[in-house]
Design a protein around this motif. Sequence first.
Motif, mmCIF file in Angstrom:
data_model
loop_
_atom_site.group_PDB
_atom_site.id
_atom_site.type_symbol
_atom_site.label_atom_id
_atom_site.label_comp_id
_atom_site.label_asym_id
_atom_site.label_seq_id
_atom_site.Cartn_x
_atom_site.Cartn_y
_atom_site.Cartn_z
ATOM 1 N N GLY A 164 -20.659 17.303 32.993
ATOM 2 C CA GLY A 164 -22.109 17.434 32.886
ATOM 3 C C GLY A 164 -22.901 16.250 33.392
ATOM 4 N N LEU A 165 -22.245 15.322 34.089
ATOM 5 C CA LEU A 165 -22.977 14.200 34.640
ATOM 6 C C LEU A 165 -23.699 14.625 35.925
ATOM 7 N N VAL A 166 -24.840 14.001 36.172
ATOM 8 C CA VAL A 166 -25.706 14.364 37.293
ATOM 9 C C VAL A 166 -25.771 13.174 38.249
ATOM 10 N N PHE A 167 -25.471 13.405 39.522
ATOM 11 C CA PHE A 167 -25.476 12.327 40.498
ATOM 12 C C PHE A 167 -26.863 12.143 41.101
ATOM 13 N N VAL A 168 -27.238 10.872 41.249
ATOM 14 C CA VAL A 168 -28.545 10.525 41.811
ATOM 15 C C VAL A 168 -28.357 9.405 42.834
ATOM 16 N N ARG A 169 -29.376 9.224 43.678
ATOM 17 C CA ARG A 169 -29.405 8.113 44.619
ATOM 18 C C ARG A 169 -30.197 6.963 44.004
ATOM 19 N N LEU A 170 -30.011 5.767 44.536
ATOM 20 C CA LEU A 170 -30.725 4.608 43.991
ATOM 21 C C LEU A 170 -32.222 4.681 44.246
ATOM 22 N N ASP A 171 -32.640 5.403 45.301
ATOM 23 C CA ASP A 171 -34.080 5.523 45.532
ATOM 24 C C ASP A 171 -34.756 6.455 44.539
ATOM 25 N N GLN A 172 -33.969 7.065 43.648
ATOM 26 C CA GLN A 172 -34.512 7.984 42.642
ATOM 27 C C GLN A 172 -34.553 7.382 41.240
ATOM 28 N N VAL A 173 -34.035 6.161 41.077
ATOM 29 C CA VAL A 173 -33.911 5.565 39.749
ATOM 30 C C VAL A 173 -34.245 4.076 39.807
ATOM 31 N N ASP A 174 -34.329 3.476 38.638
ATOM 32 C CA ASP A 174 -34.406 2.023 38.505
ATOM 33 C C ASP A 174 -33.098 1.524 37.901
ATOM 34 N N LEU A 175 -32.715 0.314 38.268
ATOM 35 C CA LEU A 175 -31.524 -0.297 37.693
ATOM 36 C C LEU A 175 -31.923 -1.422 36.757
#
Length: 253
Positions: free
Chosen positions: A226-237
């Motif tokens: 159930g994990l969802v993959f995202v790109r770094l341009d879509q999130v903050d670290l």
Amino acid sequence: MIALLITCAGLACPAQSPAPSRPTEIHDRISPGSNIHNNRVALTLDACSGQFDEDLIVFLVRNRIPATIFATKKWLLKNPPGLAMLKAHLDLFDIEDHGENHIPAVIGAGRKVYGIPGEPDILHLRQEVLEGARAIERATGVPPHWYRGATAEYDQQASDEIRRMGYKIAGFSVNADAGATLNQGQIEERLRHVRGGDVIIAHMNKPQSQTAEGLSAGLIELLRRGLVFVRLDQVDLEDIPKQPTHHEPPHVE
């Protein structure tokens, strides 16, 4: 003697250059934000130099798994078919800056990381970052916003300068393939420990390795969980507490 002491206590004496800081890895996770359960995972793939792991990219496209690609100018120039495949799927892949020539972000003559020489001075660091960024923009039409240096280790002067240049530094929390040196079973084992919020680092420039096989099996299992993959341009670290540097290179040529 008194006059000499007074002179050297003022501005007449040259300032001493600070001792270079020890290089360290930057470890990051995805900031949860409003996502309370934080089931998002970021897959990041480095293209240092070398070749194009077509099997890995075909797998990601077939399964609609997004990834952030960190490519050097060297890799872009050497792998036109690989670049063309990435550009054909920019809905999945965000291409970011891995430098011009894959030189570690440590400053000072003679300094090395994993045997790879760093930058002699800050001007060379800027060239490494900017020429890598220009190559990305020329290739894709999109300027990069993230930077990851060769070996993923940085001294303080280098990391401060990269951020002053306007780039965010991409760390990681899970080293999936140890510079494309692990076998399929070892990669799968590392991916079993992935949790929501993790940033995975692996490689897409060594088709002769078992990275494609290991990631293919391991990432499918993460999707089943159930994990969802995202790109770094879509999130903050966000930085996570300092950990010992891994005794294995996350990046090799």
